[in-house]
Design an enzyme around this catalytic site. Structure first.
Site, PDB file in Angstrom:
ATOM      1  CG  ASN A  26      -0.179  -0.165   2.512  1.00 32.56           C
ATOM      2  OD1 ASN A  26       0.687   0.646   2.815  1.00 32.56           O
ATOM      3  ND2 ASN A  26      -0.476  -1.199   3.286  1.00 32.56           N
ATOM      4  NE  ARG A  27      -2.238   5.571  -3.334  1.00 31.88           N
ATOM      5  CZ  ARG A  27      -1.702   5.924  -4.495  1.00 31.88           C
ATOM      6  NH1 ARG A  27      -0.514   6.465  -4.537  1.00 31.88           N
ATOM      7  NH2 ARG A  27      -2.368   5.740  -5.622  1.00 31.88           N
TER       8      ARG A  27
END
Ligand code: CTP
Length: 413
Positions: free
Chosen positions: A213-214
């Site tokens: 994820n980011r």
């Protein structure tokens, strides 16, 4: 505030010389001075003195073996826990092994696995003490910041006289306490062990691909640095690249993990003896139910991945918590941040929940800034407007201190 009493952790290394028996007195004096003493004897030391003698006087049983079957990594436990390592007596052989990075027993591996200051008290016959190799090895060690005490001049084994006698135990202990005093942490987290998770976990699809994820890990790293700066001993469990300064001589031990499962295992293990646990990591909620053994080829056509939920690490930590541990969770929300955050705080059962509205400009993932609401189980809430992640970290720690205080029954707000 009343923090748990600071009890410096001293590894007392004892090597194989006739002066080994004097280390018993050093052990006793260090314990009397309020230190937690963990004795480590080399194999040759045990020819001069029994480990049991130290076990009877020290704060934990004397250890002699790297492969003791009790712990897979006793040297890293000792090396990381140490506030100071004292080696008394230090033989010429130990000085040589330490100077050249040899790591063939528990004591020398512990010496390589520590960032704590080290004090050596050499003891040997005058001829050996004056041999150029001993002097050169000591110069290597002192150039790396190792402290040396003694040797003194006087009676030696076999009726000889001269330089090489182990320094008096009260002088050695005095130097040890002086070094500990200089490195003693100060700040409102002194004496506190804080475990922080950071970064987005990576869930393997095949040997070359993964889902993630980011998360940049920046908020978790800022928390680790701020806690260390306020005197805490910090363990940072992270899946992201750690900036060089986080490795520095501060009190941050970094444990690298990849997947949610690895992070869960590390967090549950490290949290056992921590006063504060912070789950700042963006843990993957799902992982591929099967990890392919070999790289999936384009010509194989569509790659279908079935995702299964991962374990909720925070829930596991809350379930396993000790009574006076403070647990902090994070919540990344994209709508109704406060409402969802309040519900999540209840559901997760932590003391403090830091809520990010990640849909807002400059907030959350991969930014250097953040804006949060800090919700607490007793209904308190604090907002931090857009500011650096370090400022947010300090605000979170300010709230944590309040819970530490009330857990210790002192200074309620
Ligand atoms: N967390 C965790 N283990 C997981 C997922 C999340 O420990 N498998 C932790 C995060 O580190 C964070 C908190 O739980 O401290 C909340 O994470 P968040 O993603 O906001 O919530 P979820 O539990 O995933 O709930 P939802 O996705 O439904 O909002």
């Amino acid at each position: 505030m009343t923090q748990s009493e600071y009890k410096p952790f001293v590894v007392l290394g004892v090597t194989g010389g006739i002066a080994a028996y004097k280390a018993v007195e050093i052990c006793r004096q260090l314990v009397d001075a309020g230190c937690h003493v963990a004795p480590v004897l080399t194999k040759d030391a045990t020819r001069f003195i029994a480990p049991l003698t130290f076990t009877a006087l020290a704060s934990e049983p004397a250890q002699t073996e790297i492969y003791d079957g009790l712990s897979a990594i006793p040297h890293t436990r000792l090396g990381q826990a140490a506030d100071l390592i004292v080696i008394a007596p230090a033989t010429a052989h130990l000085l040589a092994r330490y100077a050249h990075g040899l790591a063939d027993d528990l004591l020398t591996t512990t010496l390589l696995a520590t960032r704590a200051p080290v004090l050596v008290a050499p003891a040997m016959h005058t001829e050996m003490w004056e041999h150029p190799s001993v002097g050169e090895n000591l110069s290597i060690l002192t150039s790396r910041g190792v402290h040396v005490v003694g040797p003194g001049v006087g009676h030696l084994a076999g009726g000889d006289e001269g330089a090489g006698r182990l320094e008096d135990s009260d002088v050695i202990v005095g130097r040890a306490l002086e070094i500990l005093g200089a490195s003693r942490p100060t700040g409102d987290f002194a004496g506190t062990h804080v475990v922080v998770s950071a970064g987005g976990t990576r869930e393997a699809i095949d040997p070359v691909r993964y889902l993630t994820n980011r998360s940049s890990g920046k908020q978790g790293h800022a928390l680790a640095e701020a806690a260390a700066n306020r005197g805490a001993r910090v363990t940072l469990v992270t899946s992201s690249q750690v900036p060089a300064h986080t490795h520095g001589p501060g009190r941050i031990d970094v444990i690298r993990v990849e997947s949610a499962a690895e992070m869960g295992e590390a967090m549950l293990r490290e949290a056992k003896e921590a006063e504060v646990v912070v789950m700042a990591a963006a843990v993957a909620d799902f992982r591929p139910s099967v990890i392919l053994d070999s790289k999936f080829k384009r010509e194989q056509g569509a790659l279908e991945i079935v995702l299964e939920p991962t374990d909720d690490i925070l829930a596991g930590l809350v379930q396993a918590r000790s009574t006076d541990q403070v647990i902090v969770g994070f919540a990344a929300e994209t709508e109704n941040a406060l409402e969802n955050g309040a519900a999540k705080l209840k559901r997760k059962g932590c003391d403090v929940l830091v809520v990010n509205d990640v849909s807002a400009e400059g907030v959350g993932f991969d930014h250097d800034t953040n804006a949060v609401s800090i919700l607490e189980a007793d209904g308190m809430s604090t907002s931090v407007a857009l500011s650096s992640k370090r400022t947010v970290a300090e605000a979170v720690l300010d709230r944590v201190v309040r819970h530490l205080n009330s857990n210790q029954g002192a200074g309620h707000e």
